[in-house]
Design a protein around this motif. Structure first.
Motif, PDB file in Angstrom:
ATOM      1  N   GLN A 267      39.598  26.635  35.077  1.00 40.10           N
ATOM      2  CA  GLN A 267      40.274  25.702  35.971  1.00 40.10           C
ATOM      3  C   GLN A 267      39.299  24.749  36.662  1.00 40.10           C
ATOM      4  O   GLN A 267      39.695  23.691  37.134  1.00 40.10           O
ATOM      5  CB  GLN A 267      41.065  26.483  37.020  1.00 40.10           C
ATOM      6  CG  GLN A 267      42.251  27.241  36.447  1.00 40.10           C
ATOM      7  CD  GLN A 267      42.916  28.134  37.484  1.00 40.10           C
ATOM      8  OE1 GLN A 267      42.466  28.208  38.624  1.00 40.10           O
ATOM      9  NE2 GLN A 267      43.985  28.811  37.082  1.00 40.10           N
ATOM     10  N   ARG A 268      38.033  25.130  36.726  1.00 39.74           N
ATOM     11  CA  ARG A 268      37.048  24.306  37.424  1.00 39.74           C
ATOM     12  C   ARG A 268      36.343  23.305  36.519  1.00 39.74           C
ATOM     13  O   ARG A 268      35.551  22.499  36.982  1.00 39.74           O
ATOM     14  CB  ARG A 268      36.001  25.211  38.080  1.00 39.74           C
ATOM     15  CG  ARG A 268      36.579  26.122  39.148  1.00 39.74           C
ATOM     16  CD  ARG A 268      35.501  26.941  39.818  1.00 39.74           C
ATOM     17  NE  ARG A 268      36.084  27.908  40.740  1.00 39.74           N
ATOM     18  CZ  ARG A 268      35.369  28.643  41.579  1.00 39.74           C
ATOM     19  NH1 ARG A 268      34.061  28.525  41.608  1.00 39.74           N
ATOM     20  NH2 ARG A 268      35.963  29.495  42.379  1.00 39.74           N
ATOM     21  N   ILE A 269      36.598  23.364  35.226  1.00 41.11           N
ATOM     22  CA  ILE A 269      35.969  22.431  34.293  1.00 41.11           C
ATOM     23  C   ILE A 269      36.808  21.157  34.250  1.00 41.11           C
ATOM     24  O   ILE A 269      37.851  21.103  33.597  1.00 41.11           O
ATOM     25  CB  ILE A 269      35.840  23.047  32.890  1.00 41.11           C
ATOM     26  CG1 ILE A 269      34.954  24.289  32.938  1.00 41.11           C
ATOM     27  CG2 ILE A 269      35.259  22.025  31.902  1.00 41.11           C
ATOM     28  CD1 ILE A 269      34.886  25.054  31.636  1.00 41.11           C
ATOM     29  N   SER A 270      36.359  20.145  34.964  1.00 45.62           N
ATOM     30  CA  SER A 270      37.145  18.913  35.059  1.00 45.62           C
ATOM     31  C   SER A 270      36.733  17.883  34.017  1.00 45.62           C
ATOM     32  O   SER A 270      37.477  16.960  33.722  1.00 45.62           O
ATOM     33  CB  SER A 270      37.018  18.317  36.466  1.00 45.62           C
ATOM     34  OG  SER A 270      35.662  18.191  36.828  1.00 45.62           O
ATOM     35  N   PHE A 271      35.514  17.997  33.480  1.00 43.69           N
ATOM     36  CA  PHE A 271      35.046  17.087  32.432  1.00 43.69           C
ATOM     37  C   PHE A 271      34.614  17.925  31.234  1.00 43.69           C
ATOM     38  O   PHE A 271      33.904  18.924  31.390  1.00 43.69           O
ATOM     39  CB  PHE A 271      33.850  16.256  32.911  1.00 43.69           C
ATOM     40  CG  PHE A 271      34.206  15.120  33.830  1.00 43.69           C
ATOM     41  CD1 PHE A 271      34.292  13.820  33.342  1.00 43.69           C
ATOM     42  CD2 PHE A 271      34.445  15.338  35.180  1.00 43.69           C
ATOM     43  CE1 PHE A 271      34.617  12.770  34.190  1.00 43.69           C
ATOM     44  CE2 PHE A 271      34.771  14.302  36.035  1.00 43.69           C
ATOM     45  CZ  PHE A 271      34.854  13.010  35.532  1.00 43.69           C
ATOM     46  N   HIS A 272      35.040  17.508  30.055  1.00 47.79           N
ATOM     47  CA  HIS A 272      34.579  18.202  28.846  1.00 47.79           C
ATOM     48  C   HIS A 272      34.561  17.201  27.686  1.00 47.79           C
ATOM     49  O   HIS A 272      35.245  16.162  27.720  1.00 47.79           O
ATOM     50  CB  HIS A 272      35.475  19.394  28.518  1.00 47.79           C
ATOM     51  CG  HIS A 272      36.908  19.022  28.240  1.00 47.79           C
ATOM     52  ND1 HIS A 272      37.370  18.709  26.988  1.00 47.79           N
ATOM     53  CD2 HIS A 272      37.967  18.907  29.081  1.00 47.79           C
ATOM     54  CE1 HIS A 272      38.657  18.420  27.055  1.00 47.79           C
ATOM     55  NE2 HIS A 272      39.050  18.527  28.311  1.00 47.79           N
ATOM     56  N   HIS A 273      33.768  17.522  26.669  1.00 45.93           N
ATOM     57  CA  HIS A 273      33.672  16.649  25.497  1.00 45.93           C
ATOM     58  C   HIS A 273      33.463  17.520  24.265  1.00 45.93           C
ATOM     59  O   HIS A 273      32.745  18.522  24.324  1.00 45.93           O
ATOM     60  CB  HIS A 273      32.512  15.668  25.637  1.00 45.93           C
ATOM     61  CG  HIS A 273      32.467  14.631  24.557  1.00 45.93           C
ATOM     62  ND1 HIS A 273      33.105  13.408  24.652  1.00 45.93           N
ATOM     63  CD2 HIS A 273      31.878  14.635  23.337  1.00 45.93           C
ATOM     64  CE1 HIS A 273      32.910  12.715  23.549  1.00 45.93           C
ATOM     65  NE2 HIS A 273      32.168  13.441  22.733  1.00 45.93           N
ATOM     66  N   ARG A 274      34.087  17.111  23.162  1.00 42.30           N
ATOM     67  CA  ARG A 274      33.917  17.827  21.875  1.00 42.30           C
ATOM     68  C   ARG A 274      33.087  16.957  20.935  1.00 42.30           C
ATOM     69  O   ARG A 274      33.509  15.861  20.562  1.00 42.30           O
ATOM     70  CB  ARG A 274      35.286  18.128  21.261  1.00 42.30           C
ATOM     71  CG  ARG A 274      35.219  18.893  19.944  1.00 42.30           C
ATOM     72  CD  ARG A 274      34.743  20.310  20.158  1.00 42.30           C
ATOM     73  NE  ARG A 274      34.729  21.082  18.916  1.00 42.30           N
ATOM     74  CZ  ARG A 274      35.742  21.849  18.513  1.00 42.30           C
ATOM     75  NH1 ARG A 274      36.841  21.932  19.249  1.00 42.30           N
ATOM     76  NH2 ARG A 274      35.655  22.540  17.399  1.00 42.30           N
ATOM     77  N   LEU A 275      31.898  17.434  20.584  1.00 36.62           N
ATOM     78  CA  LEU A 275      31.034  16.694  19.676  1.00 36.62           C
ATOM     79  C   LEU A 275      31.579  16.767  18.253  1.00 36.62           C
ATOM     80  O   LEU A 275      32.042  17.817  17.806  1.00 36.62           O
ATOM     81  CB  LEU A 275      29.612  17.278  19.682  1.00 36.62           C
ATOM     82  CG  LEU A 275      28.655  16.876  20.800  1.00 36.62           C
ATOM     83  CD1 LEU A 275      27.326  17.583  20.609  1.00 36.62           C
ATOM     84  CD2 LEU A 275      28.452  15.367  20.835  1.00 36.62           C
ATOM     85  N   THR A 276      31.486  15.660  17.547  1.00 42.40           N
ATOM     86  CA  THR A 276      31.878  15.619  16.142  1.00 42.40           C
ATOM     87  C   THR A 276      30.692  15.155  15.307  1.00 42.40           C
ATOM     88  O   THR A 276      29.656  14.742  15.836  1.00 42.40           O
ATOM     89  CB  THR A 276      33.064  14.662  15.938  1.00 42.40           C
ATOM     90  OG1 THR A 276      32.682  13.339  16.369  1.00 42.40           O
ATOM     91  CG2 THR A 276      34.270  15.122  16.738  1.00 42.40           C
ATOM     92  N   GLY A 277      30.846  15.220  13.992  1.00 41.33           N
ATOM     93  CA  GLY A 277      29.791  14.754  13.095  1.00 41.33           C
ATOM     94  C   GLY A 277      29.731  13.232  13.053  1.00 41.33           C
ATOM     95  O   GLY A 277      30.520  12.538  13.704  1.00 41.33           O
ATOM     96  N   LEU A 278      28.795  12.727  12.281  1.00 44.86           N
ATOM     97  CA  LEU A 278      28.639  11.281  12.141  1.00 44.86           C
ATOM     98  C   LEU A 278      29.796  10.698  11.346  1.00 44.86           C
ATOM     99  O   LEU A 278      30.269  11.291  10.368  1.00 44.86           O
ATOM    100  CB  LEU A 278      27.326  10.953  11.430  1.00 44.86           C
ATOM    101  CG  LEU A 278      26.040  11.427  12.124  1.00 44.86           C
ATOM    102  CD1 LEU A 278      24.827  11.032  11.279  1.00 44.86           C
ATOM    103  CD2 LEU A 278      25.916  10.832  13.510  1.00 44.86           C
TER     104      LEU A 278
END
Length: 275
Positions: free
Chosen positions: A181-192
């Motif tokens: 609940q405290r994670i307000s920013f997240h990002h999923r890395l993808t390939g090139l």
């Protein structure tokens, strides 16, 4: 090996994360921007996930280099630790004295005092945890307790988690739902992306000292993209082997067949049938 043959000063496709070779692919730059904005906003928890080989460790090092002098950084590359050991590692990263032999309660108290000292000096503290999917649930809970340390104005410690997709599964456990609940920013890395692979190859060759025309033919680039699915680490392994193959033939250009041979010799690349 092939350095002199291709006019290189160093190997262009090593698999050790090296920020001098960092390539601003769309996904990586978006992730770095997200992290910098989140930290500037004072968020307590930020998360970045990605498959094996997508460059999470390199991104972590880029982030640490991007933070200013007013930021104190702590880095834990292997968080597969018991709660008290994690707190001890954090205290050592923060250069706190007199922590040996303390129990968990007094360790937390010592860390809190240290963080308050940094806050009085107008310094923010950022903890980056690599391979976060390896953290036991009990250690994640201890991390939450550390994240509770704050003044009336802001968090005393900001935490960035870098992990494989298994991290999301672990955070879905009800016992650590407060962290989720405290994670307000997240990002999923993808390939090139398809258009980024050729630019990536040229960039790394240029950093390694190459000054000629593109060495990888269009067919070789497409083959690299298909065999690696755009995963940077796999691209590096395949490109290195393809250069070795071209060097063995005395060629100055890497072609489709060189990449095909490299893919057939590499675990994790698409099997021979995909050709």
């Amino acid at each position: 090996m092939y350095l002199q043959h291709f006019g290189l000063s160093e190997f262009p496709f090593g698999i050790t994360p090296d920020t001098s070779f960092a390539f601003s692919a769309h996904s990586h730059q978006a992730a770095l921007n997200t992290l910098l904005v989140a930290l500037q906003c004072g968020e307590g928890f930020v998360k970045v996930t990605g498959e094996v080989g997508t460059g999470k460790t390199l991104l972590c090092r880029r982030l640490l280099q991007s933070l200013g002098e007013k930021t104190v950084t702590a880095y834990l590359p292997n968080p597969n630790l018991e709660p008290q050991t994690l707190l001890l590692a954090l205290a050592e990263e923060l250069r706190l004295d007199g922590v040996a032999g303390l129990d968990q309660f007094h360790l937390l108290k010592k860390i809190n005092l240290g963080l308050l000292d940094y806050a009085r000096q107008s310094q923010r503290v950022v903890l980056c945890i690599d391979e976060a999917q390896a953290m036991p649930l009990s250690t994640l809970e201890a991390l939450r307790l550390v994240s509770n340390l704050e003044t009336e104005k802001r968090k005393l410690l900001q935490i960035v988690l870098f992990g494989q997709p298994e991290l999301d599964e672990k955070l879905a456990d009800p016992s650590v739902r407060q962290i989720l609940q405290r994670i307000s920013f997240h990002h999923r890395l993808t390939g090139l992306g398809r258009d980024e692979v050729a630019l990536y190859l040229q960039h790394r060759m240029r950093v390694a000292g190459y000054r000629g025309e593109p060495m990888f033919t269009g067919g070789a680039v497409r083959a690299l993209r298909r065999a690696s699915r755009g995963t940077p680490r796999l691209i590096n392994i395949l490109a290195h082997k393809a250069l070795l193959s071209a060097f063995g033939e005395g060629r100055q250009v890497v072609k489709h067949r060189h990449v095909r041979g490299a893919a057939q010799d590499t675990e994790g690349a698409r099997p021979a049938g995909w050709w």
